[in-house]
Design a protein around this motif. Structure first.
Motif, PDB file in Angstrom:
ATOM      1  N   THR A 292      -2.873 -10.391 -10.252  1.00 24.58           N
ATOM      2  CA  THR A 292      -3.305 -11.083  -9.024  1.00 24.58           C
ATOM      3  C   THR A 292      -2.968 -10.309  -7.756  1.00 24.58           C
TER       4      THR A 292
ATOM      5  N   VAL B 143      -9.515 -15.531 -15.366  1.00 26.17           N
ATOM      6  CA  VAL B 143      -9.338 -16.643 -14.424  1.00 26.17           C
ATOM      7  C   VAL B 143      -9.259 -16.101 -12.995  1.00 26.17           C
TER       8      VAL B 143
ATOM      9  N   THR C 251      -8.474  -4.743 -11.407  1.00 30.77           N
ATOM     10  CA  THR C 251      -7.514  -4.570 -12.503  1.00 30.77           C
ATOM     11  C   THR C 251      -7.802  -5.571 -13.614  1.00 30.77           C
TER      12      THR C 251
HETATM   13  P1  NAI Z   1      -6.688  -7.727  -6.204  1.00 30.09           P
HETATM   14  O1  NAI Z   1      -5.818  -8.189  -5.116  1.00 30.09           O
HETATM   15  O2  NAI Z   1      -7.854  -6.871  -5.875  1.00 30.09           O
HETATM   16  O3  NAI Z   1      -7.253  -8.977  -7.023  1.00 30.09           O
HETATM   17  C1  NAI Z   1      -6.423 -10.043  -7.412  1.00 30.09           C
HETATM   18  C2  NAI Z   1      -7.282 -11.277  -7.645  1.00 30.09           C
HETATM   19  O4  NAI Z   1      -6.452 -12.294  -8.169  1.00 30.09           O
HETATM   20  C3  NAI Z   1      -7.920 -11.812  -6.374  1.00 30.09           C
HETATM   21  O5  NAI Z   1      -9.315 -11.854  -6.556  1.00 30.09           O
HETATM   22  C4  NAI Z   1      -7.305 -13.192  -6.208  1.00 30.09           C
HETATM   23  O6  NAI Z   1      -8.221 -14.132  -5.689  1.00 30.09           O
HETATM   24  C5  NAI Z   1      -6.888 -13.535  -7.621  1.00 30.09           C
HETATM   25  N1  NAI Z   1      -5.773 -14.487  -7.704  1.00 30.09           N
HETATM   26  C6  NAI Z   1      -4.638 -14.511  -6.961  1.00 30.09           C
HETATM   27  N2  NAI Z   1      -3.832 -15.511  -7.356  1.00 30.09           N
HETATM   28  C7  NAI Z   1      -4.460 -16.151  -8.369  1.00 30.09           C
HETATM   29  C8  NAI Z   1      -4.110 -17.262  -9.193  1.00 30.09           C
HETATM   30  N3  NAI Z   1      -2.965 -17.912  -9.051  1.00 30.09           N
HETATM   31  N4  NAI Z   1      -5.000 -17.659 -10.137  1.00 30.09           N
HETATM   32  C9  NAI Z   1      -6.171 -17.000 -10.303  1.00 30.09           C
HETATM   33  N5  NAI Z   1      -6.544 -15.943  -9.553  1.00 30.09           N
HETATM   34  C10 NAI Z   1      -5.702 -15.496  -8.604  1.00 30.09           C
HETATM   35  O7  NAI Z   1      -5.705  -7.016  -7.264  1.00 30.09           O
HETATM   36  P2  NAI Z   1      -5.984  -5.816  -8.264  1.00 30.09           P
HETATM   37  O8  NAI Z   1      -7.189  -6.030  -9.056  1.00 30.09           O
HETATM   38  O9  NAI Z   1      -4.714  -5.571  -8.984  1.00 30.09           O
HETATM   39  O10 NAI Z   1      -6.241  -4.584  -7.279  1.00 30.09           O
HETATM   40  C11 NAI Z   1      -5.222  -4.145  -6.392  1.00 30.09           C
HETATM   41  C12 NAI Z   1      -5.765  -3.024  -5.526  1.00 30.09           C
HETATM   42  O11 NAI Z   1      -6.063  -1.890  -6.338  1.00 30.09           O
HETATM   43  C13 NAI Z   1      -7.064  -3.390  -4.810  1.00 30.09           C
HETATM   44  O12 NAI Z   1      -7.082  -2.799  -3.543  1.00 30.09           O
HETATM   45  C14 NAI Z   1      -8.124  -2.761  -5.655  1.00 30.09           C
HETATM   46  O13 NAI Z   1      -9.257  -2.381  -4.908  1.00 30.09           O
HETATM   47  C15 NAI Z   1      -7.423  -1.539  -6.215  1.00 30.09           C
HETATM   48  N6  NAI Z   1      -7.986  -1.274  -7.538  1.00 30.09           N
HETATM   49  C16 NAI Z   1      -9.178  -0.616  -7.583  1.00 30.09           C
HETATM   50  C17 NAI Z   1      -9.802  -0.396  -8.787  1.00 30.09           C
HETATM   51  C18 NAI Z   1     -11.131   0.250  -8.794  1.00 30.09           C
HETATM   52  O14 NAI Z   1     -11.581   0.736  -7.768  1.00 30.09           O
HETATM   53  N7  NAI Z   1     -11.811   0.312  -9.923  1.00 30.09           N
HETATM   54  C19 NAI Z   1      -9.192  -0.801 -10.068  1.00 30.09           C
HETATM   55  C20 NAI Z   1      -7.949  -1.547  -9.899  1.00 30.09           C
HETATM   56  C21 NAI Z   1      -7.388  -1.736  -8.673  1.00 30.09           C
END
Ligand code: NAI
Ligand code: FAD
Length: 482
Positions: A329, A261, A229
Motif C-alpha cells: 500500500t 484489493v 507493486t
Molecule cells: P502506491 O502508493 O503506488 O500504491 C498503493 C495503493 O494501495 C494505492 O493505490 C492505495 O490506494 C492502496 N491502498 C492504501 N491503503 C489501502 C488499504 N488499506 N486497503 C486497500 N488498498 C489500499 O504503492 P506501490 O505500488 O508500492 O508504488 C510505490 C511507488 O513506486 C510509486 O511511486 C510507484 O509509481 C513506484 N513503482 C513503480 C512501478 C512501475 O513503474 N512499474 C512498479 C512499482 C512501484
C-alpha cells in the motif's frame, strides 16, 4: 580490538587481507571517524543509501574532486522494477542485485569508501552522521585510508556535504495485524519469504480433501494495494499458477485464488483511464479477483477485514480468509528522516519526507541534500526520479556549482507496468511529448527491452536475459528454501 578509546584505521594490505592498526587515542566512548585522507584539501561527501539515489550519485560523482563515503546497511543495489518477478522465480533474486563494492572499486581516481552500516542519526549541528556498523571488515572500497569499526559498534562520520538517499519503508497505516501477518515486497529478502509461504501452503493444502474450507484458505493469496507493486506481483503469481503449477498439480492450480484489493475506484491510477480499464480486464481474464473501492481495515492470522464503499454513506464489510497476504500500500518516511524533520523548523509539518528547494538542498540546512524517495520535490517516488536527481546533483558537485546551481528539471519518460499473461501497459513520453501508449503482448516486449536498458550493470543485465531465455525453455525455479 577494544573500541572504547581508540580510532582504528583500515589498511588494505598487498595480499588484499584487511588489517587494523591504532591511529590515535580518544577519550570519548563514541569515536569520530573521518573516513578520508585528512589534510588532502578535498571536501568529504557522505552518501546515505545504496539504492537508486545513492548508487547513481556514487557512479557519477567525480572522486578526484571529493573524498566519497557511502553508508548503507544493504551491501547491494537492488533493481526494484523486476522485484515482483522474483518471488515466483521468473527472474532469480541474485540477478537483480549488484554488490556495492562493484560500483565502489571502479572509482579509482580518489578516495571512496563503503561502510556496511546503518545511519541512525544525522547530527546537523556537528556535521556528523552516527552509524551502527553491520560488518567487521569496514569500510570496503577503493580508499586505502578510511577508518574502520567493528560489527555492532557505533561511530560518528564527519561530512562537509551529506547526500541523504535512504528511501522509504512500507506503510501499514497502523492497520492492526499487518506487521504480524502481512508480507512486504520492498527488499530482496522479502521475495524468498513470499515463495516459502506460498509453497508451504500448497503442500499443506495438497494433504486436505477437496471442498475443505482450510484447503481453500491455504490456496488464497491476497495482495493489498492496486498500485504497480501490487498489480505486478499479483500478475506474476497468477503466471506461476497458470504456466507452471497447472502442469504438475492441476487440481491445486485450479483452486488457487488471487485477490487484489484496492481502496480507490481504479488500479494503477497513475495511468490514463484507457490503460487502467485494459489492465483491469486483463487481470480479471486471468481470474484474479479485483476488489475496488475496498480498504482493508484489520488483519487477523487467517482472515482480513475489507470494507467496500457502496455509496457515499454506506460501506459493506467482508471477511476474506487468506493463506498468503502481501501488503503493497505504498511507503512512509524512515525514522532517521522523521527525526531530522522534527529538529528543523523549516521542515515543520512535512509528512512525506525532507522538503527540498529547487537545487535539492534540504530546506533549513546548508550542506545537506536529499534525493529519491526520502525527498519531497513534488515528484512521484520512482526510480527514474531518484536517478535523475542523483545525476543532476553530481553535475552540480562536479562543476563546483554548489550554491549557484540552476534548478533541477525532471524529464518524465513515462510509466510501464506488467500485468501477467505476457501483457503490459505503457505510456512512454519524452517530457510532455507522448511517444507511445498501449497495452498487450507487444507492449510486454517493449517493457522487457526498456527494463533491460535500465539495468545499471552488465552482469545483472546478462543474468536477467538468461533468466528470461531459460523461462522460454523450462519452468520457473520455485524452491522453498532458496
Ligand atoms: P502506491 O502508493 O503506488 O500504491 C498503493 C495503493 O494501495 C494505492 O493505490 C492505495 O490506494 C492502496 N491502498 C492504501 N491503503 C489501502 C488499504 N488499506 N486497503 C486497500 N488498498 C489500499 O504503492 P506501490 O505500488 O508500492 O508504488 C510505490 C511507488 O513506486 C510509486 O511511486 C510507484 O509509481 C513506484 N513503482 C513503480 C512501478 C512501475 O513503474 N512499474 C512498479 C512499482 C512501484
Ligand atoms: P531505495 O532505492 O529504496 O534505496 C534506499 C537505500 O537506503 C537502500 O540501500 C537502503 O538499504 C538504504 N538505507 C535505509 N535506511 C538507511 C539508513 N538508516 N542509513 C543508511 N542507508 C539506509 N520505480 C520506477 O521508476 N520504475 C519501476 O518500475 C519501479 N518498480 C518498483 C517495484 C517495486 C517492487 C518497488 C518496491 C519500487 C519500484 N519503483 C519503481 C520505485 C523505486 O524503486 C523507488 O522510487 C526507488 O528505489 C527510490 O530510490 P531511493 O534511492 O530513494 O531508495
Amino acid at each position: 580490538l577494544s573500541r572504547s578509546n581508540i580510532i582504528q584505521r583500515f589498511n588494505s594490505t598487498s595480499s588484499g587481507i584487511s588489517s587494523f592498526k591504532t591511529a590515535a587515542k580518544k577519550s570519548t566512548a563514541q569515536p569520530t571517524l573521518s573516513s578520508y585522507v585528512t589534510n588532502n584539501g578535498k571536501k568529504n561527501v557522505v552518501i546515505l543509501g545504496s539504492g537508486w539515489g545513492g548508487i547513481s550519485f556514487l557512479q557519477h560523482i567525480d572522486e578526484s574532486k571529493y573524498n566519497v563515503t557511502l553508508i548503507s546497511p544493504r551491501p547491494h543495489f537492488l533493481f526494484t522494477p523486476l522485484l515482483p518477478s522474483t518471488p515466483v522465480g521468473t527472474v532469480d533474486e541474485k540477478s537483480i542485485i549488484e554488490p556495492v563494492v562493484n560500483f565502489a572499486v571502479k572509482k579509482t581516481k580518489g578516495n571512496v569508501s563503503y561502510y556496511e552500516a546503518q545511519a541512525t542519526k544525522i547530527n546537523h549541528v556537528d556535521n556528523t552522521v552516527t552509524i551502527k556498523s553491520f560488518s567487521h571488515v569496514n569500510p570496503f572500497g577503493s580508499s586505502k585510508n578510511a577508518d574502520s569499526i567493528k560489527k555492532n559498534d557505533s561511530a560518528d562520520i564527519k561530512y562537509d556535504y551529506l547526500i541523504t538517499a535512504v528511501g522509504a519503508e512500507p506503510n501499514t497505516f497502523g492497520i492492526p495485524g499487518v506487521q504480524e501477518h502481512g508480507m512486504f515486497l520492498k527488499e530482496i529478502e522479502h521475495s524468498p519469504k513470499i515463495r516459502k509461504q506460498f509453497i508451504e501452503n500448497i503442500e499443506k493444502a495438497n494433504l486436505l480433501p477437496k471442498g475443505d474450507p482450510e484447503r481453500k484458505r491455504l490456496l488464497t493469496l491476497v495482495v493489498v494495494g492496486g498500485g504497480p507493486t501490487g498489480v505486478e506481483t499479483a500478475g506474476e503469481l497468477q503466471d506461476y499458477v497458470d504456466q507452471d503449477l497447472k502442469k504438475f498439480l492441476p487440481s491445486i492450480a485450479e483452486e488457487v485464488q488471487i485477490h487484489l484489493v484496492e481502496a480507490l475506484p481504479v488500479i494503477l491510477n497513475m495511468f490514463e483511464s484507457k490503460l487502467t480499464s485494459y489492465a483491469q480486464k486483463v487481470l480479471e481474464q486471468t481470474s484474479i479477483k479485483l476488489h475496488l473501492k475496498t480498504a482493508v481495515s484489520e488483519v487477523k492470522e487467517k482472515y482480513l477485514v475489507a470494507k467496500t464503499k457502496i455509496s457515499d454513506t454506506e460501506t459493506k464489510s467482508e471477511e476474506i480468509p487468506y493463506g498468503t497476504l502481501i501488503w503493497a500500500t505504498g511507503n512512509k518516511p524512515r525514522t532517521i528522516v522523521t527525526d531530522l524533520i522534527k529538529e528543523i523548523p523549516e521542515q515543520e509539518g512535512s509528512r512525506r519526507g525532507l522538503l527540498v528547494d529547487e537545487t535539492l538542498k534540504v530546506k533549513g540546512l546548508n550542506n545537506v541534500y536529499a534525493i529519491g524517495d526520502n525527498a519531497v520535490a513534488g515528484l512521484a517516488p520512482t526510480a527514474q526520479v531518484a536517478h535523475q536527481e542523483a545525476e543532476y546533483l553530481t553535475k552540480v558537485f562536479n562543476k563546483n556549482q554548489i550554491g549557484s546551481a540552476k534548478p533541477f528539471k525532471y524529464l518524465h519518460y513515462g510509466a510501464l507496468a506488467y500485468l501477467g499473461a505476457e501483457k503490459a501497459i505503457a505510456n512512454i513520453t519524452y517530457g510532455k511529448r507522448q511517444l507511445y501508449t498501449g497495452g498487450g503482448v507487444i507492449t510486454f516486449y517493449i517493457w522487457r527491452l526498456l527494463y533491460l536498458s535500465m539495468i545499471i550493470s552488465w552482469r545483472s543485465r546478462f543474468k536477467v536475459m538468461s533468466d528470461w531465455f531459460k523461462l522460454a525453455l523450462f519452468k520457473r525455479d520455485f524452491f522453498k528454501e532458496l
